[in-house]
Scaffold this motif. Structure first.
Motif, short mmCIF file in Angstrom:
data_model
loop_
_atom_site.label_atom_id
_atom_site.label_comp_id
_atom_site.label_asym_id
_atom_site.label_seq_id
_atom_site.Cartn_x
_atom_site.Cartn_y
_atom_site.Cartn_z
N PRO B 139 35.03 9.95 -22.56
CA PRO B 139 35.77 10.95 -23.32
C PRO B 139 36.05 12.22 -22.53
O PRO B 139 36.99 12.93 -22.83
CB PRO B 139 34.86 11.25 -24.51
N VAL B 140 35.21 12.51 -21.52
CA VAL B 140 35.43 13.73 -20.74
C VAL B 140 36.41 13.49 -19.60
O VAL B 140 36.83 14.42 -18.94
CB VAL B 140 34.13 14.31 -20.18
N LEU B 143 37.09 15.42 -16.12
CA LEU B 143 35.98 16.37 -15.92
C LEU B 143 34.82 15.66 -15.24
O LEU B 143 34.04 16.28 -14.52
CB LEU B 143 35.52 16.94 -17.26
N LEU B 146 35.13 16.11 -11.65
CA LEU B 146 34.70 17.45 -11.24
C LEU B 146 33.18 17.53 -11.19
O LEU B 146 32.61 18.09 -10.24
CB LEU B 146 35.22 18.49 -12.22
N ALA B 147 32.53 16.97 -12.23
CA ALA B 147 31.07 17.00 -12.28
C ALA B 147 30.49 16.26 -11.07
O ALA B 147 29.54 16.72 -10.44
CB ALA B 147 30.57 16.38 -13.58
N ALA B 150 30.76 18.20 -8.00
CA ALA B 150 29.77 19.27 -8.00
C ALA B 150 28.42 18.74 -7.54
O ALA B 150 27.67 19.43 -6.84
CB ALA B 150 29.66 19.87 -9.40
N ILE B 151 28.11 17.50 -7.90
CA ILE B 151 26.83 16.91 -7.52
C ILE B 151 26.80 16.61 -6.02
O ILE B 151 25.77 16.75 -5.36
CB ILE B 151 26.57 15.61 -8.32
N VAL B 153 27.73 18.22 -3.62
CA VAL B 153 27.32 19.36 -2.79
C VAL B 153 25.83 19.29 -2.46
O VAL B 153 25.41 19.64 -1.35
CB VAL B 153 27.64 20.68 -3.52
N TYR B 154 25.03 18.79 -3.42
CA TYR B 154 23.58 18.75 -3.22
C TYR B 154 23.18 17.96 -1.98
O TYR B 154 22.33 18.39 -1.22
CB TYR B 154 22.88 18.14 -4.43
N VAL B 180 31.87 24.71 -2.55
CA VAL B 180 31.78 25.44 -3.81
C VAL B 180 33.01 26.33 -3.99
O VAL B 180 33.57 26.44 -5.08
CB VAL B 180 30.48 26.27 -3.84
N GLU B 183 36.08 24.29 -4.94
CA GLU B 183 35.99 23.62 -6.22
C GLU B 183 36.73 24.40 -7.30
O GLU B 183 37.32 23.81 -8.21
CB GLU B 183 34.52 23.49 -6.61
N LEU B 200 42.37 14.48 -21.66
CA LEU B 200 41.44 14.46 -20.54
C LEU B 200 41.34 13.08 -19.92
O LEU B 200 40.96 12.92 -18.77
CB LEU B 200 40.05 14.88 -21.00
N SER B 201 41.65 12.05 -20.71
CA SER B 201 41.42 10.68 -20.26
C SER B 201 42.38 10.30 -19.14
O SER B 201 43.58 10.59 -19.19
CB SER B 201 41.61 9.75 -21.46
#
Lengths: 179, 408
Positions: B139-140, B143, B146-147, B150-151, B153-154, B180, B183, B200-201
């Motif tokens: 559903p996101v 996004l 994007l998430a 973001a991960i 980077v770790y 970062v 992003e 969003l889909s």
């Protein structure tokens, strides 16, 4: 299935939280915090709050903890701390009292509002949440429609905080140059 | 629990054996295709760049050197695996996987095929079950991508830190600051796509781009695409933003202390990310698996069922972007670090924010029935005023810094 997800996510959250306070290396503590945040994201998903879960990962795990790690690395405090030496002797008993107080307040709040828990309290309409994009649409209506004033106030607060930080950082510098 | 998977029509009746099998097959296909595509991408890049530089490139292992990557991988497997003495052993071992796993996960939301014509929405029938040719449509939606980035980077950050030596640490701080920073521009140009398509889909975004006039690159007015492309290149640490690989000038980056298969994992993840990002660009801006069509005429590949044709179109479009990435590498010199940060913060972020505002104003204007020219003009005036104010702010802050004795 729901119980299983809850148990795993709760184990992640609690394990991470314990890790944050017990690991003596700041980087390991920050990584434990990431584990906690991921556990919370899983909880969000299992409660049909997928958008919150995504935001949780993007903002908290992706930006805030990365900033923590940045500061830790740039300041060079990424070594294991010796926690036996205590510069301010009162702070440990004080921390104990404060944390006991917080736990007491939370338990009291839960006990006193026991009947309200688990009852629908308005806000999001759960029945249509499974439709595509329903999650984000309903959330947007709530935030930008019904609660727009609080939302704008929050953004002003954040802006003030940013401006204040810049101002404080600058003043120290120009004073130093003035001397 | 069924609402967890909601959008895939496959799972509406709860978990059954056949749907479970289809999902397992999908996972396997995505994983294997990802690995093989990465292998071919390494070969493709070396071959194309060799052609551009008047060399032959790999030509010994297999036909046209196709198996060169396999040979290199096997070699890396048998190399000695070093762990520096001062390394944080647990994090040092964990870091390569933190880079590799997101690279594969992001591929899950890309629609890999299916028939999007005549309002079919990309749904195909497999063994009597309706499904989409994509691993997941959460559903996101985007996004999720994007998430995931973001991960990622770790992995880079922790790889440099855990090496226990200063050059990798500096390299990883540099690389993660870059990722970062870019992003933000990536997210803002993505938001422009979301505001135009209203969903969003990823399947929904593809579904709306039925002909070239409807492609999001046209619908969002080209600027978000260029910003997204530049930000994606920086996010991938690819040339001209490949400070991470500047061995000659900066003693490399976060992976200096890595050897053997751990190094290979970083290498693999980077190429995998390039493929994923190209596929994401195609999905967001170029209609994904939709065939190329102008107005009512559609370029149709004869003899192929429409669902498989989607995969062919996606492959062709992705290949164009992979070629562009290689072309970048062969053509553009590397950015300096301050130029990189200037481009990201002072040009891309304000530009994407301004364009986002313009699109949002047009959208609100359309919903409220206002005159589009007036809306566009007044937004443009606001944007110009904002630009002038921004330039003034730069000027003031530069003057202040010079007063403080800074020389930059």
């Amino acid at each position: 299935m729901e119980l299983f997800v809850f148990v795993v996510a709760a184990a992640m959250v609690l394990g991470g939280a314990i890790g944050v306070i017990t690991r003596s290396n700041p980087v390991h503590a920050a990584l434990s915090l990431v584990l906690t945040l991921f556990g919370i994201a899983v909880m969000f998903v299992s409660h049909d709050a997928q958008f919150l879960a995504a935001v949780q990962v993007i903002v908290y795990a992706g930006a805030i903890v990365v900033l923590f790690l940045f500061v830790i690395m740039l300041l060079g405090v990424d070594r294991t701390e010796d926690v036996n030496i205590e510069p301010i002797t009162v702070q440990r008993p004080l921390a104990l009292i404060v944390s006991a107080g917080v736990v007491g307040i939370v338990i009291a709040a839960v006990v006193s509002s026991r009947e309200l828990l688990g009852r629908p309290v308005g806000g999001l309409d759960k029945t249509t949440l499974s439709a595509p994009d329903a999650n984000i649409r309903q959330l947007a209506r709530e935030i930008f429609g019904n609660n727009v004033f609080a939302f704008e106030l929050t953004s002003v607060l954040l802006l003030v905080a940013v401006v204040g930080t810049v101002l404080m950082a600058r003043r120290v510098k120009s004073n130093g140059a003035g001397k | 629990m069924s609402s967890l998977f909601a959008i895939d029509p496959l799972l509406e009746d709860g978990l059954l054996w056949t749907p479970l099998l289809i999902i397992l097959i999908k996972v396997l296909v995505v994983f294997v295709v990802g690995l093989v595509a990465t292998m071919l991408m390494v070969w493709f890049e070396r071959k194309v760049i060799a052609g551009m530089q008047n060399r032959v490139g790999p030509n010994k292992a297999g036909p046209w050197g196709l198996l060169q990557t396999l040979a290199d991988g096997t070699k890396l497997f048998f190399k000695e695996d070093l762990i520096p003495e001062r390394a944080d052993r647990l994090v040092f071992r964990l870091a390569p996987y933190l880079v590799l796993v997101p690279a594969f996960l992001a591929f899950a939301i890309i629609p890999l095929g299916g028939d999007f014509r005549d309002g079919k929405g990309g749904i195909v029938t497999l063994f009597g079950h309706e499904t989409r040719l994509q691993l997941a449509d959460p559903p996101v939606g985007v996004l999720f991508a994007l998430a995931i980035s973001a991960i990622a980077v770790y992995g880079i950050m922790l790889a440099g830190w855990s090496s226990g030596s200063k050059y990798p640490l500096l390299g990883s701080v540099r690389a993660s600051a870059q990722m970062v920073s870019y992003e933000a521009a990536l997210g803002l140009s993505l938001a422009a796509v979301l505001i135009v398509s209203g969903t969003l889909s990823t399947a929904g975004i593809v579904n709306l781009q039925s002909s070239i006039g409807n492609w999001n690159i046209v619908a969002t007015g080209f600027v978000p695409f260029f910003i997204f492309m530049i930000a994606a290149t920086a996010e991938l640490n690819r040339p001209p933003f490949d400070l991470v690989e500047a061995e000659q000038e900066l003693v490399g980056g976060f992976n200096t202390e890595y050897s053997s298969i751990r190094f290979a994992l970083f290498f693999l993840a980077e190429f995998m990310n390039t493929i994923t990002m190209s596929a994401l660009i195609v999905t967001l801006f170029f209609g994904g698996p939709q065939p190329i069509s102008i107005g009512d005429t559609t370029l149709d590949i004869p003899l192929l069922p429409n669902a498989i044709e989607g995969t062919v179109w996606l492959l062709l479009k992705v290949l164009v972007f992979l070629y562009i990435y290689v072309w970048f590498r062969a053509t553009l010199p590397r950015f300096r670090y301050d130029q990189l940060m200037d481009l990201g913060w002072r040009i891309l972020i304000p530009a994407s924010l301004g364009w986002f505002m313009l699109l949002a104003a047009q959208r609100v204007g359309r919903d409220a029935g206002w005159d589009q020219t007036v809306v566009t003009l007044s937004t443009a005036i606001v944007l110009i005023v904002g630009y002038v104010l921004l330039q003034l702010a730069y000027k003031v802050s530069r003057a202040n810094r010079e007063q403080d004795g800074a020389s930059f």
